[in-house]
Design a protein around this motif. Structure first.
Motif, PDB file in Angstrom:
ATOM      1  N   GLU A  54     -92.978   2.760  -3.122  1.00  0.00           N
ATOM      2  CA  GLU A  54     -92.042   3.807  -2.723  1.00  0.00           C
ATOM      3  C   GLU A  54     -92.519   5.160  -3.236  1.00  0.00           C
ATOM      4  OE1 GLU A  54     -87.786   4.929  -4.388  1.00  0.00           O
ATOM      5  OE2 GLU A  54     -87.669   3.156  -3.126  1.00  0.00           O
ATOM      6  N   ILE A  55     -92.293   6.172  -2.428  1.00  0.00           N
ATOM      7  CA  ILE A  55     -92.582   7.545  -2.837  1.00  0.00           C
ATOM      8  C   ILE A  55     -91.249   8.293  -2.813  1.00  0.00           C
ATOM      9  CG2 ILE A  55     -93.765   9.686  -2.246  1.00  0.00           C
ATOM     10  CD1 ILE A  55     -96.077   7.996  -1.245  1.00  0.00           C
ATOM     11  N   ASP A  56     -90.972   9.000  -3.900  1.00  0.00           N
ATOM     12  CA  ASP A  56     -89.670   9.644  -4.040  1.00  0.00           C
ATOM     13  C   ASP A  56     -89.436  10.704  -2.978  1.00  0.00           C
ATOM     14  OD1 ASP A  56     -89.061   8.067  -6.268  1.00  0.00           O
ATOM     15  OD2 ASP A  56     -89.952   9.503  -7.649  1.00  0.00           O
ATOM     16  N   ILE A  57     -90.382  11.611  -2.806  1.00  0.00           N
ATOM     17  CA  ILE A  57     -90.217  12.685  -1.817  1.00  0.00           C
ATOM     18  C   ILE A  57     -91.557  12.932  -1.131  1.00  0.00           C
ATOM     19  CG2 ILE A  57     -89.682  15.135  -1.467  1.00  0.00           C
ATOM     20  CD1 ILE A  57     -87.884  14.981  -3.949  1.00  0.00           C
ATOM     21  N   VAL A  58     -91.505  13.064   0.190  1.00  0.00           N
ATOM     22  CA  VAL A  58     -92.675  13.491   0.968  1.00  0.00           C
ATOM     23  C   VAL A  58     -92.259  14.806   1.621  1.00  0.00           C
ATOM     24  CG1 VAL A  58     -94.306  12.933   2.801  1.00  0.00           C
ATOM     25  CG2 VAL A  58     -93.290  11.082   1.437  1.00  0.00           C
ATOM     26  N   GLU A  75     -93.714  12.348  -6.988  1.00  0.00           N
ATOM     27  CA  GLU A  75     -93.059  11.390  -7.876  1.00  0.00           C
ATOM     28  C   GLU A  75     -92.144  12.205  -8.788  1.00  0.00           C
ATOM     29  OE1 GLU A  75     -92.152   7.692  -9.731  1.00  0.00           O
ATOM     30  OE2 GLU A  75     -93.017   8.205  -7.788  1.00  0.00           O
ATOM     31  N   VAL A  76     -90.877  11.820  -8.842  1.00  0.00           N
ATOM     32  CA  VAL A  76     -89.899  12.519  -9.670  1.00  0.00           C
ATOM     33  C   VAL A  76     -89.609  11.650 -10.886  1.00  0.00           C
ATOM     34  CG1 VAL A  76     -87.551  13.455  -9.790  1.00  0.00           C
ATOM     35  CG2 VAL A  76     -88.870  13.643  -7.663  1.00  0.00           C
ATOM     36  N   LYS A  77     -89.657  12.262 -12.060  1.00  0.00           N
ATOM     37  CA  LYS A  77     -89.359  11.550 -13.305  1.00  0.00           C
ATOM     38  C   LYS A  77     -88.272  12.305 -14.056  1.00  0.00           C
ATOM     39  CE  LYS A  77     -92.448   8.258 -13.245  1.00  0.00           C
ATOM     40  NZ  LYS A  77     -92.081   6.866 -13.205  1.00  0.00           N
ATOM     41  N   LYS A  78     -87.299  11.566 -14.538  1.00  0.00           N
ATOM     42  CA  LYS A  78     -86.206  12.136 -15.332  1.00  0.00           C
ATOM     43  C   LYS A  78     -86.309  11.584 -16.739  1.00  0.00           C
ATOM     44  CE  LYS A  78     -81.876  13.728 -16.065  1.00  0.00           C
ATOM     45  NZ  LYS A  78     -81.612  13.438 -17.424  1.00  0.00           N
ATOM     46  N   ARG A  79     -86.369  12.473 -17.708  1.00  0.00           N
ATOM     47  CA  ARG A  79     -86.419  12.089 -19.118  1.00  0.00           C
ATOM     48  C   ARG A  79     -85.658  13.124 -19.930  1.00  0.00           C
ATOM     49  NH1 ARG A  79     -88.238   8.319 -16.889  1.00  0.00           N
ATOM     50  NH2 ARG A  79     -90.002   7.013 -17.415  1.00  0.00           N
ATOM     51  N   ARG A  81    -100.300   2.682  -6.968  1.00  0.00           N
ATOM     52  CA  ARG A  81     -99.199   2.319  -6.081  1.00  0.00           C
ATOM     53  C   ARG A  81     -98.816   3.513  -5.214  1.00  0.00           C
ATOM     54  NH1 ARG A  81     -94.290   3.650  -6.037  1.00  0.00           N
ATOM     55  NH2 ARG A  81     -94.199   4.384  -8.167  1.00  0.00           N
ATOM     56  N   LEU A  82     -98.735   4.695  -5.795  1.00  0.00           N
ATOM     57  CA  LEU A  82     -98.387   5.890  -5.031  1.00  0.00           C
ATOM     58  C   LEU A  82     -99.428   6.197  -3.964  1.00  0.00           C
ATOM     59  CD1 LEU A  82     -97.136   8.205  -7.909  1.00  0.00           C
ATOM     60  CD2 LEU A  82     -95.750   7.222  -6.082  1.00  0.00           C
ATOM     61  N   PHE A  83    -100.692   6.086  -4.332  1.00  0.00           N
ATOM     62  CA  PHE A  83    -101.765   6.361  -3.382  1.00  0.00           C
ATOM     63  C   PHE A  83    -101.704   5.379  -2.210  1.00  0.00           C
ATOM     64  CE2 PHE A  83    -106.079   6.149  -1.742  1.00  0.00           C
ATOM     65  CZ  PHE A  83    -106.341   7.488  -1.541  1.00  0.00           C
ATOM     66  N   ARG A  84    -101.510   4.107  -2.501  1.00  0.00           N
ATOM     67  CA  ARG A  84    -101.450   3.091  -1.435  1.00  0.00           C
ATOM     68  C   ARG A  84    -100.214   3.261  -0.562  1.00  0.00           C
ATOM     69  NH1 ARG A  84    -103.529  -1.164  -5.743  1.00  0.00           N
ATOM     70  NH2 ARG A  84    -105.751  -0.860  -5.436  1.00  0.00           N
ATOM     71  N   ALA A  85     -99.092   3.624  -1.174  1.00  0.00           N
ATOM     72  CA  ALA A  85     -97.886   3.878  -0.383  1.00  0.00           C
ATOM     73  C   ALA A  85     -98.102   5.079   0.540  1.00  0.00           C
ATOM     74  CB  ALA A  85     -96.694   4.109  -1.302  1.00  0.00           C
ATOM     75  N   ALA A  86     -98.792   6.105   0.045  1.00  0.00           N
ATOM     76  CA  ALA A  86     -99.089   7.280   0.881  1.00  0.00           C
ATOM     77  C   ALA A  86     -99.969   6.892   2.065  1.00  0.00           C
ATOM     78  CB  ALA A  86     -99.764   8.355   0.040  1.00  0.00           C
ATOM     79  N   GLU A  87    -100.954   6.024   1.829  1.00  0.00           N
ATOM     80  CA  GLU A  87    -101.792   5.551   2.938  1.00  0.00           C
ATOM     81  C   GLU A  87    -100.940   4.890   4.014  1.00  0.00           C
ATOM     82  OE1 GLU A  87    -106.146   4.426   1.118  1.00  0.00           O
ATOM     83  OE2 GLU A  87    -104.525   3.005   0.746  1.00  0.00           O
ATOM     84  N   GLN A 133     -87.368  11.048   2.036  1.00  0.00           N
ATOM     85  CA  GLN A 133     -86.937  10.879   0.655  1.00  0.00           C
ATOM     86  C   GLN A 133     -86.758   9.387   0.416  1.00  0.00           C
ATOM     87  OE1 GLN A 133     -83.479  13.173  -0.401  1.00  0.00           O
ATOM     88  NE2 GLN A 133     -83.574  12.569  -2.542  1.00  0.00           N
ATOM     89  N   ARG A 134     -87.225   8.927  -0.751  1.00  0.00           N
ATOM     90  CA  ARG A 134     -87.190   7.508  -1.115  1.00  0.00           C
ATOM     91  C   ARG A 134     -87.866   6.675  -0.014  1.00  0.00           C
ATOM     92  NH1 ARG A 134     -84.516   6.752  -5.577  1.00  0.00           N
ATOM     93  NH2 ARG A 134     -84.139   4.560  -5.278  1.00  0.00           N
ATOM     94  N   ALA A 135     -89.057   7.085   0.333  1.00  0.00           N
ATOM     95  CA  ALA A 135     -89.812   6.457   1.414  1.00  0.00           C
ATOM     96  C   ALA A 135     -90.389   5.126   0.937  1.00  0.00           C
ATOM     97  CB  ALA A 135     -90.933   7.383   1.871  1.00  0.00           C
ATOM     98  N   ARG A 136     -89.920   4.045   1.515  1.00  0.00           N
ATOM     99  CA  ARG A 136     -90.367   2.716   1.119  1.00  0.00           C
ATOM    100  C   ARG A 136     -91.402   2.184   2.102  1.00  0.00           C
ATOM    101  NH1 ARG A 136     -84.894  -0.253  -1.030  1.00  0.00           N
ATOM    102  NH2 ARG A 136     -84.622   1.178  -2.765  1.00  0.00           N
TER     103      ARG A 136
END
Length: 138
Positions: free
Chosen positions: A59-63, A74-78, A95-101, A51-54
């Motif tokens: 950063e990815i919110d949850i893996v 990715e978690v979004k609150k609105r 950014r999410l794709f590169r962080a996952a890599e 969680q909050r993987a940097r």
């Protein structure tokens, strides 16, 4: 009588108090939304890997994992869930794709047959909308 020119200007790099408060509230709302999503996913049989993987790429919110699927969330609150779904812009998708890599390289022990990127939105009533496979890398 004061005029606009009498006000002391905010110097570059300074942030107004109101903006700091909005940032603090948004940050805590985000943490609350992530916790809501995490609990919901665990109830549906998902295992939370991180969680909050940097990473150096973002950063990815949850893996999480279920069977042979690893899902990057990715978690979004609105206020309205639909608004959250519209705010995942192409730059953030990259950014999410590169962080996952980076995470996959850091964790060779993670076994998987499929990878997926999901967006989970939480509205002000704590209702969850799960948009599966939101990012497709061509």
């Amino acid at each position: 009588m004061r005029t606009i020119t009498d006000k002391k200007p905010i110097q570059q790099g300074q942030v107004s108090f109101a903006r700091k408060v909005r940032g603090y509230v948004a940050y805590n709302d985000g943490l609350s939304a992530e916790e809501t999503v995490k609990v919901s996913c665990m109830q549906e049989g998902w295992t939370i890997l991180l969680q909050r993987a940097r990473t150096r790429r973002g950063e990815i919110d949850i893996v999480m994992r279920k069977d042979n699927l690893i899902c990057f969330v990715e978690v979004k609150k609105r206020k309205i869930g639909r608004e959250a779904a519209e705010c995942l812009l192409p730059a953030q998708q990259r950014r999410l794709f590169r962080a996952a890599e980076c995470l996959l390289a850091q964790h060779p022990e993670w076994y998987y047959e499929e990878l997926r990127f999901d967006l989970i939105t939480v509205d002000e009533k704590k209702e969850i909308v799960w948009i599966k496979d939101i990012i497709r890398q061509m």
